[in-house]
Design an enzyme around this catalytic site. Structure first.
Site, PDB file in Angstrom:
ATOM      1  N   HIS A 227       0.820  -1.202   0.000  1.00 22.76           N
ATOM      2  CA  HIS A 227       0.000   0.000   0.000  1.00 22.76           C
ATOM      3  C   HIS A 227       0.858   1.259   0.000  1.00 22.76           C
ATOM      4  O   HIS A 227       0.533   2.242  -0.644  1.00 22.76           O
ATOM      5  CB  HIS A 227      -0.893  -0.018   1.246  1.00 22.76           C
ATOM      6  CG  HIS A 227      -1.932   1.040   1.246  1.00 22.76           C
ATOM      7  ND1 HIS A 227      -3.203   0.829   0.788  1.00 22.76           N
ATOM      8  CD2 HIS A 227      -1.891   2.335   1.636  1.00 22.76           C
ATOM      9  CE1 HIS A 227      -3.900   1.936   0.896  1.00 22.76           C
ATOM     10  NE2 HIS A 227      -3.137   2.868   1.411  1.00 22.76           N
ATOM     11  N   HIS A 317     -10.261   2.110  -1.352  1.00 22.01           N
ATOM     12  CA  HIS A 317     -10.407   1.682   0.044  1.00 22.01           C
ATOM     13  C   HIS A 317     -11.222   0.396   0.043  1.00 22.01           C
ATOM     14  O   HIS A 317     -12.336   0.349   0.541  1.00 22.01           O
ATOM     15  CB  HIS A 317     -11.092   2.793   0.864  1.00 22.01           C
ATOM     16  CG  HIS A 317     -10.475   2.982   2.207  1.00 22.01           C
ATOM     17  ND1 HIS A 317     -11.187   3.304   3.322  1.00 22.01           N
ATOM     18  CD2 HIS A 317      -9.189   2.889   2.614  1.00 22.01           C
ATOM     19  CE1 HIS A 317     -10.369   3.408   4.367  1.00 22.01           C
ATOM     20  NE2 HIS A 317      -9.155   3.160   3.958  1.00 22.01           N
TER      21      HIS A 317
END
Lengths: 993, 272
Positions: A227, A317
């Site tokens: 990430h 997300h």
């Protein structure tokens, strides 16, 4: 101190919208009940007496016209079941915080008050008893990841509070571990590091001659997470295509950073740098001079006018939204907004976007641990709505794509656009600057978000990772934004040198990034906490929302403090940037708990070469469905009702897309405001007629491996679609910046990395051909669900289809010249611009009636004619020769014309059209429903038709007159004669929840 | 040039637009935080116009506008009453309307009755959850009540001239709690009979009593409405301006007209 309970009930059932909504949801899942009465619950832990609580209830909690307050718990009717939903300890409860502050003021600071809020539902005449009440609670009312359900009045003796914490430095013996032990440690400590990476960590500590502390190891895991560092996209890749793929449209020769070997395999050094970023840098070298900041910062920035830039960022997300869609999407948009705020020295957010990929709403077979797709979509919409609307940022653009492979791993893309003065585009912390945290307090929520998002979903994740899921508090972020913009625009210059947001990895990433070159000393015990008891590691890696980190010269701290006091924002001084050896030093009280060289943290990650493979599948028509051949007419109605194509007004209208008062082309337009506009246009500075347009392209169907899809062609088509959308509203095609958001299944699989490579190569080719530089991007890999089939006990894996969202931001030279897609006037001519091909692989018609398709090959985007068509169409639009323009995409020509008529026709002034499909293609099915790229429909006044056609022809762009508008209110073509209102019904109904 | 105060609080988000509306209408807007005003309520004396903007003040936690209104009732009422008695036009749009009714400034005392001295009038109307329970953003057709006492909406329908066959007289709305409800029938009757209803929805999408979109007090100076006139200061904000005739788009928008009416009123009073 005792806990008082106040319930606030609507005075009459007709005022209970929340209860009515639960009753509707119950009915939709087959639960039979009479009505639902609902109440808000406030639990007040206070030293105020009962009379004072009653005054508080009357003055603050209940509306005297519509509500009544009940102190303690109202009795339950005989025929009713009670369900109460309360947040789990530590979960953000924004309403409780607001009540605490307001109550303090009412009590003039003389009483202590702590608050927790909940909701009570009385289910009247419920058949099936408690089991049904529990089912309703589970399916509709609460999410165990963040809430608890009670089946009688919840009357706690006290509200949960923290506990004392005594810091003790933990050391982890790593230097003597073997490979197995390293892997075990990575898994069990939720580090999600590969064996290579664990070895690199071990070797570093061997060199340092000591073991890591717990917080050091966590810091490395966060910083090296997929990430945060995008290690797959930045890695070196060996790509091999299966033999016999000579007709590949993708050519590797001559690409920067690529080495083509004699056996046809290709080595790519740093995939991202050699594709997406290379295109941008080559375009800049080739004269594109309007990018201001690309790839470096939290968002990409392009020039708007001489004084301003516009910046844009799109984030995903996904994993949090799978577990808790409401909190997941809200904190998704919240984080993306902070990225924009934290660009350079600060941008003002002016628009948001959202794109969702979810399973078909009708899907009822759910793998264990998965939420129903309809609930997922409803909740992600609610999350974006509640956060975006509260922030006062219009959500202006978006899309929803449905595919059952998103069932356990929905995709939630949230984007934000900001306006930034050009002299504020760059900022950097300097040695000696104070490390200042602004905004929300730090709690245990959101721990391990970065590492969690980098792993694949497993059905046990809802339990293991519920602490990675958060609820946002938009008003906290709004206050912080207000304070930051005042500090930025402070007379005499900004009060700080640099800024970033706390996103994934929390302080660890923010301070690590800002101090990457100069080092930082952080005093972790100075961070304000939501509750006592957080360890120093938790403070350091918590991803609690609504926090920004600023690098503030010491002499400006007091000025910043004053602004923060006036705006009600908490400020904490966490330490100082700059250490002699550019180290990261972490302290808690008098203890040194961590010390790491920044160089190792940022450059120590090993870069192995990864294997990528590509085996094209042959385009095959999927096994014939049970449906008979559909007529043109019934195909059109079915396509308009397909959730991908159907109206998204149910979503759009829940967003405030008008706030800030600058929307020129809205998501919905036309006389009945139901027309789906191609792109949103804003006029961010009312004193100039310059504007920006925002849209996206998403062509997942063309990459679908099940029908012979190719992510290379998929990506080119998405770029073309994004450009078309922008051109149709009047954007300048020479001023389009684009963004990439890759969402892929696990790229440890060579075949998945192979499709990723192809998409990335297309980004390079597409960006260069259209001269649309990428300015920012993000990837989310490992989007797949692994679970154990509860019946067979088999291990199962559902990979999402490779999904690449292209988002486009364009400049509009003069918003007064914008064009919209609603059909305008009977008598006008419809021109189809661009070539229609018979290739219908990946089209929506193939999804609903594959047997109707003669040619199942995947359509190619022509990189010469595509850009040429876009530029020529833009030029006839800017000449004022076009009354309406619409791109031909999902559902093909007939769907596009139907949308124009639905948008432009009213009962008072009906608009219809007669089309000659044969003018588009000899095969009328292809003419009607092919989704060939680079096509537009232009509505042109008859007196201008010749001139427009001449201009298109002169540029070598094909265009046919395919019909004229009339006032019949009907859409007619061979095999079709349908009322526009009937088409509208088919299109409006499916997602009108 | 009259001074216009726009009051903001955490979560207020239509303050910039409202300032711009006052500015285009010929006033000098100033933005003040509610905390600063509570600290020194006498600051209100500097202003000839007051605006309560839209947004989600204090997150609309508890209920829309509740905390903002409670603080005004408790801390600012005497200062607000003084402004009202000075004849200061006051507007509340959306969240601002929700605040005005909860303070008790709307609909205000019965005809001919004075404002109470110390404590705000009891709240008699409310803006509660939309009938369908959801937030809704759209443009909605408006009908101005011709008999209204409201100075803000005077002549607003004539500002669209000529009227087109397509219903261009619209305002944008964006709220979840906009359903107008009176405490009882007598309150509603009194509103209707005393000319305090200023605006109605042509399409009553949120279930308001009598389709009421905006009301004023007995003086016509205090005006609250759920729609956002401040979002419609130019014709390019209209949802289908690309198909409107120049004869329409060359006029003043109804949104701007609202603010011009109030500014012109203060100028007329000042020169009288």
């Amino acid at each position: 101190m005792r806990v008082h309970r106040v319930e606030v009930w609507p005075k009459s059932p007709s005022l209970d919208a929340r209860g009515a909504s639960v009753a509707r949801s119950a009915a939709s899942i087959g639960i039979s009940l009479g009505t639902v009465a609902s109440a808000r619950i406030y639990l007040l832990e206070t030293d105020a007496d009962a009379a004072q609580v009653a005054v508080l209830a009357q003055k603050l909690l209940a509306d005297p016209v519509t509500e009544r307050a009940v102190i303690h718990a109202a009795p339950l009717a005989k025929n009713a079941f009670q369900v109460e939903v309360h947040p789990l300890p530590g979960v953000m409860d924004p309403a409780a915080q607001s009540v605490e502050v307001a109550a303090q003021e009412l009590f003039q600071g003389k009483r202590r008050v702590r608050v927790s809020t909940g909701t009570r539902y009385d289910l009247l005449d419920l058949s099936g008893g408690k089991a049904q009440a529990e089912l309703l609670a589970r399916r509709v009312l609460f999410n165990p990841a963040i809430q608890a359900a009670h089946f009688d009045a919840y009357l706690p003796k006290s509200l949960p509070s923290g506990h004392e914490y005594v810091a003790k430095v933990g050391r982890i013996a790593i230097r003597d571990l073997n490979d197995d032990q390293l892997q075990k440690m990575s898994r069990e400590a939720h580090l999600f590091l590969s064996l290579d990476e664990m070895r690199a960590v071990r070797d570093e500590y061997r060199t340092l001659g000591r073991d890591p502390t717990d917080v050091e190891l966590e810091t490395i895991a966060q910083t090296w997470s997929e990430h945060c560092v995008h290690k797959t996209l930045k890695s070196n890749i060996k790509y091999t295509a299966a033999a016999g793929t000579t007709a590949d449209p993708l050519k590797f020769a001559g690409r920067p950073g690529h080495t083509v070997h004699p056996d046809g395999s290709v080595t790519i050094a740093n995939l991202l740098k050699s594709t997406v970023a290379a295109a941008t840098h080559e375009l800049i070298a080739d004269g594109i001079d309007w990018t201001l900041s690309v790839f470096k910062d939290n968002s990409g920035v392009i020039a708007f006018d001489d004084a301003h830039g516009v910046c844009i960022k799109v984030e995903t997300h996904n994993h949090p939204s799978a577990i808790e869609p409401y909190g997941g999407s809200a904190t998704g948009i919240g984080g993306c907004i902070r990225d924009v705020i934290g660009t350079g020295l600060g941008a003002k957010p002016i628009a948001s976007t959202d794109v969702f990929c979810v399973a078909m709403p009708s899907e009822t077979e759910l793998p264990p641990g998965c939420l129903p797709p309809k609930r997922v979509l409803s909740e992600v919409v609610r999350g974006i709505r509640d956060y975006g609307n509260r922030m006062g940022i219009p959500t202006v653009s978006g899309a929803v794509a449905f595919d059952n492979r998103y069932i356990g791993n929905p995709l939630v893309f949230a984007g934000c656009i900001g306006l930034i003065p050009r002299n504020m585009v760059h900022g950097a912390s300097r040695p000696g600057d104070r490390i200042i945290a602004l905004g929300g307090r730090t709690g245990r929520d959101g721990i391990h978000g970065a590492t969690f998002s980098s792993a694949e979903m497993e059905h046990t994740h809802a339990d293991e990772f519920s602490h990675a899921v958060q609820i946002g508090n938009a008003i906290e972020e709004k206050r912080t934004l207000d304070a930051i913009l005042r500090a930025r625009d402070f007379g005499g210059g900004p009060l700080y040198h640099g800024m970033t947001d706390c996103g994934a990895g929390g302080f660890s990433s923010a301070v690590g990034e800002m101090g990457g070159k100069i080092g930082a000393t952080v005093q972790l015990d100075r961070a304000p906490l939501k509750y006592a008891g957080l360890s120093y590691t938790e403070i350091w890696i918590s991803e609690a929302q609504e926090r920004m980190v600023l690098a503030v010269p010491a002499h400006n701290v007091a000025k910043l403090q004053k602004i923060c006091d006036e705006e009600g924002v908490e400020l904490a001084d966490l330490g100082e940037f700059g250490t002699p050896g550019a180290e990261l030093v972490l302290r808690y009280g008098d203890l040194e708990v961590g010390r790491l060289p920044m160089a190792f943290l940022h450059d120590g990650i090993p870069t192995p070469t990864r294997e990528a493979e590509w085996t094209p599948s042959t385009p095959t028509v999927r096994s014939a469905s049970k449906q008979p051949n559909l007529s043109i007419s019934s195909s059109l109605f079915s396509l308009l009702s397909h959730p991908n194509i159907a109206s998204k007004h149910w979503i759009i209208r829940q967003y405030d897309h008008e706030v800030q008062g600058n929307s020129i082309v809205k998501p919905l337009g036309g006389p009945l405001t139901r027309g789906p506009m191609d792109a949103a246009v804003l006029q961010p500075i009312p004193s100039t007629r310059r504007g920006i347009a925002i849209s996206c392209g998403l062509q997942t169907g063309l990459g679908n491996p099940e029908i012979g899809g190719d992510p290379y062609l998929m990506t080119l088509a998405a770029i073309d679609e994004c450009v078309r959308n922008l051109v149709c509203v009047g954007a300048d095609p020479t001023r389009i910046a684009i963004l990439d958001n890759f969402c892929w299944p696990s790229c440890s699989e060579a075949r998945n990395l192979g499709t990723l490579v192809r998409a990335a190569e297309a980004c390079y080719d597409g960006a260069k051909a259209y001269r649309t530089p990428f300015v920012s991007g993000k990837d989310s890999l490992n989007n797949q669900l692994r679970y154990t089939d509860p019946v067979s006990g088999e291990q199962k894996l559902i990979e999402i289809p490779p999904t690449l969202l292209i988002t486009g931001l364009a400049i509009v030279s003069d918003v007064a010249r914008c064009v919209t897609m609603d059909a305008k006037s009977p008598g006008n001519v419809l021109l189809l611009v661009g070539e229609t091909s018979s290739a219908m692989g990946g089209s929506h018609l193939q999804l609903i009636a594959p047997e109707m398709i003669a040619d199942g090959s995947i359509p190619h985007t022509d990189l010469k004619s595509g850009p040429r068509t876009a530029h020529t169409v833009a030029s006839v639009i800017s000449n004022g020769l076009v009354r309406s323009a619409h791109d031909v995409s999902d559902g093909g020509l007939l769907c596009a014309v139907a949308e124009m008529l639905i948008a432009g026709s009213t009962a008072k002034k009906p608009v219809g059209a007669s089309l000659k499909l044969e003018a588009a293609h000899a095969d009328v099915i292809a003419a009607a429903f092919s989704e060939s790229p680079s096509r537009y429909i232009l509505e042109v006044a008859p007196e201008n038709a010749k001139e427009v056609q001449a201009k298109l022809a002169a540029a070598g762009v094909s265009a046919q007159s395919i019909g004229t508008l009339d006032n019949s209110g009907r859409l007619k073509a061979s095999g079709l004669d349908a009322g526009v209102e009937d088409l509208a019904k088919a299109w409006l109904a499916p997602l009108d929840w | 040039m009259p001074n216009a105060l726009v009051i903001r609080a955490p979560g207020t988000n239509c303050d910039q637009e409202m300032c711009r509306a006052f500015q285009l209408a010929g006033a000098a807007p100033e933005l003040l935080h509610l905390d600063a005003l509570v600290k020194d309520p006498s600051q209100l004396n500097r202003f000839q116009l007051v605006g309560f903007p839209g947004g989600f003040s204090y997150g609309d936690d508890i209920a829309s506008g509740r905390i903002f209104a409670m603080r005004c009732r408790e801390k600012l009422y005497p200062a607000l009453r003084t402004a009202v008695e000075r004849g200061v036009p006051i507007i509340g749009a959306c969240n601002g309307f929700q605040v005005l009714v909860q303070i008790g400034l709307l609909p205000g005392p019965a005809a001919g009755q004075p404002w109470p001295r110390e404590h705000a009038p009891e709240q008699t109307v409310a803006l509660t959850d939309n009938e369908n329970g959801r937030f809704c953003d759209r443009w909605v057709g408006m009908v101005a009540e011709p008999k209204s006492r409201c100075i803000w909406t005077k002549g607003i329908e004539q500002s669209i001239n000529p009227r087109d066959t397509e219903d261009v007289w619209m305002f944008p709305v964006a709220h979840g709690e906009g359903r107008f409800i009176c405490k009882d029938e007598s309150v509603l009757r009194e509103l209707e009979s005393s000319g305090r209803v200023a605006l109605r929805y042509a399409d009553n999408y949120n279930g308001s009593q009598n389709a009421i979109a905006g009301i004023c007090d007995d003086s016509g100076l205090i005006f609250g409405l759920m729609p956002h006139p401040e979002r419609f200061l130019e014709w390019t904000r209209h949802p289908y301006w690309t198909r409107l005739d120049k004869r329409i788009t060359s006029t003043t928008t109804p949104g701007l007209r609202v603010f011009q009416n109030a500014v012109n009123h203060t100028l007329a009073v000042a020169t009288r």
